[in-house]
Design an enzyme around this catalytic site. Structure first.
Site, short mmCIF file in Angstrom:
data_model
loop_
_atom_site.label_atom_id
_atom_site.label_comp_id
_atom_site.label_asym_id
_atom_site.label_seq_id
_atom_site.Cartn_x
_atom_site.Cartn_y
_atom_site.Cartn_z
N GLU A 1 12.02 15.62 -3.98
CA GLU A 1 10.61 15.21 -3.87
C GLU A 1 10.16 15.59 -2.47
O GLU A 1 10.46 14.90 -1.50
CB GLU A 1 10.49 13.70 -4.09
CG GLU A 1 10.92 13.23 -5.46
CD GLU A 1 9.88 13.51 -6.53
OE1 GLU A 1 8.75 13.93 -6.19
OE2 GLU A 1 10.19 13.35 -7.72
N GLU B 1 0.84 20.52 5.73
CA GLU B 1 0.45 19.11 5.66
C GLU B 1 0.05 18.66 7.07
O GLU B 1 0.84 18.83 8.00
CB GLU B 1 1.65 18.24 5.29
CG GLU B 1 2.13 18.30 3.88
CD GLU B 1 3.36 17.38 3.71
OE1 GLU B 1 4.41 17.66 4.32
OE2 GLU B 1 3.27 16.42 2.96
#
Ligand code: NAP
Length: 500
Positions: A267, A398
């Protein structure tokens, strides 16, 4: 099983101080590092010490793996119903201690207390969900390929699972791995992030109270993540690694797991697009943008990172978003009601500053914020940038901070192309009132998770995970148990007609 030495600041004021552990959990014992070293855990809001944890390495990780390996046969042989009861008790204990767990989380992580309470409830929901799913690890019977053959499948636990978790959701990311692993009959060695290990250790305390047997859950702490990770990925007794964290570390761990052909769940990082079409309900879009962008100070993997707004509603959306952002209360989550806490550390602050400076140098306009907050430390002002473009750093990476960059687009095709122009593929959001467009865009977005007319998508009942470089595997939902089981095919031959 509780040998904790309470430490930390009085500001925490836990009603159950034994939830604050300064020792790690190996084979049912609360232990120090072999060499006795410790790491400090500090509060990102004010730099004060919250606690200490053992600074362990490969040797302690090996012992934890041995303990998990020894505990596996008995735990995996328990009935699904018995395992479900243990998980159910753990769920109830998390809810019972929600306030203490939330305070501990805010102290080590910095998120507003209301968000921390929400994360504890979210973590607990995985224990409840997988307590229920434990009973439904069904196999199949399959019509045989020969008249005398019968075929069936069994779902069996993979074995010892290593779980490595990040600092941004210190309880939920562990619960999301622990719950399905234990439900399936696996045993676990967890390594929480060094900045936020106390929430994980508190879950370890509650696991013991819930009746999780010694060795079924082990928690190893320490700043030498590469040494601990090297043991977890290199040791043949570990059959699966479930990792949540950055894409860069995920790639390293995936390569390390290849040598032993370990099962993996990854993840990893996101770069979520948030698209506002010209037919959107703008108030709903603003509400969703605030929820998605500013939760956890913009430090979530599914945070809206790039906000694409149709040119016809660009100015109106920017104005309304600015009004909503102006109401965000920035501060120390333990000191009062807040909507936005500090960033996790100085490195995170520097990254946000770098992204904003790069955007401004490439032509973005700061409509709000754009600088460190007057509170000092790692607090940063909620920031609205207009005129963002794909060549900016914040479009490629990000930002992991409270920065909302608005990109302008003029057609649906252009919005989808811009949204998909990234290696990441975790979450994506869009707002529209056109049903056909809702289907088209949901299908076209290269993401594992799509939110239509909502900025909130996290729930234990849905499959969470990414495509492209955001990872592999799904956590939560009816699919979540599969990642912790092996599918075994059993063929029974020689079943010939009998004589009555
Ligand atoms: P990180 O630096 O990758 O660290 C994550 C975990 O890996 C920590 O426990 C860390 O330990 C450990 N680690 C670091 N290097 C390691 C190595 N060489 N071997 C073994 N373990 C190692 O990520 P982060 O900064 O904590 O978390 C933020 C990232 O996580 C973001 O990219 C975010 O998008 C992603 N994330 C993804 C999801 C998802 O579900 N897809 C959810 C949450 C966060 P130390 O703390 O000791 O360094």
């Amino acid at each position: 099983m509780n040998g904790n030495r309470p430490s930390g600041t009085s500001r925490l004021a836990l009603s159950d101080p034994s939830l604050l552990s300064s020792r790690a959990l190996v084979g049912g014992d609360w232990v120090d590092a072999d060499a006795g070293g410790t790491c400090e855990v500090t509060n990102p809001a004010d730099g004060t010490r919250v606690g200490t944890i053992p600074d362990m390495g490969a040797a302690e990780a090996r012992r934890a793996i041995d303990a998990a390996h020894a505990a596996f046969p008995a735990w995996s042989r328990r009935s699904a119903g018995e395992r479900a009861e243990v998980l159910g008790r753990m769920h109830a204990l998390l809810i019972e201690h929600q306030e203490d767990l939330a305070r501990l989380m805010t102290a080590e992580q910095g998120k507003p207390l209301a968000e921390a309470r929400g994360e504890v409830a979210y973590a607990a929901s995985y224990l409840q969900w997988f307590a229920e799913e434990a009973r439904r690890a069904y196999g199949d019977t399959i019509p045989g390929h020969a008249a005398d053959a019968r075929i069936l499948t069994l779902r069996q636990p993979v074995g010892v699972v290593a779980a490595i978790t990040p600092w941004n959701f210190p309880s939920a990311m562990l619960a999301r791995k622990l719950a399905p692993a234990l439900a399936a009959g696996c045993t676990v060695v967890a390594k929480p992030a060094t900045q936020t290990p106390l929430s994980a250790l508190a879950l370890g305390v509650l696991a013991g109270r819930a009746g999780v047997p010694a060795g079924v859950l082990n928690i190893v702490t320490g700043r030498d993540a590469a040494a601990i990770g090297g043991e977890l990925t290199g040791n043949a007794k570990v059959r699966k690694l479930s990792f949540t964290g950055s894409t860069a570390v995920g790639k390293t761990l995936m390569a390390q797991c290849a040598a032993g052909m370990k099962r993996i769940s990854m993840e990893l990082g996101g770069n979520a697009p948030f698209i506002v079409f010209e037919d959107a309900d703008l108030d709903a879009a603003v509400e969703g943008a605030i929820a998605s962008k500013f939760r956890n100070t913009g430090q979530t993997c599914i945070c809206a990172n790039r906000l694409f707004v149709h040119e016809a509603v660009y100015d109106a959306f920017a104005a309304r978003l600015g009004d909503a952002m102006a109401k965000l209360r920035v501060g120390d989550g333990l000191a009062g009601e807040t909507d936005q806490g500090p960033l996790i550390d100085g490195k995170a602050l520097e990254k946000v500053e770098e992204h904003v400076a790069d955007a401004v140098a490439r032509g973005a306009r700061v409509a709000m914020g754009g600088r460190r907050h007057a509170l000092g430390g790692t607090f940063y002002e909620p920031t609205l940038l207009l005129g963002a473009t794909p060549d900016m750093l914040l479009a490629r990476e990000e930002t992991f901070g409270p920065v909302a960059p608005l990109f302008r687009f003029s057609s649906e095709d252009e919005a989808v192309a811009l949204a998909n122009d990234t290696e990441a593929g975790l979450a994506g959001y869009f707002y529209t009132r056109d049903l056909a467009r809702a289907w088209r865009v949901a299908e076209a977005l290269e993401c594992g998770i799509v939110g239509i007319n909502t900025g909130r998508v996290s729930t234990a009942v849905a499959p969470f995970g990414g495509v492209k470089e955001s990872g592999t595997g799904r956590e939560g939902s009816k699919y979540g148990l599969d990642d912790y089981t092996e599918l075994k095919y059993v063929c029974i031959g020689g079943i010939r007609p009998g004589t009555p």
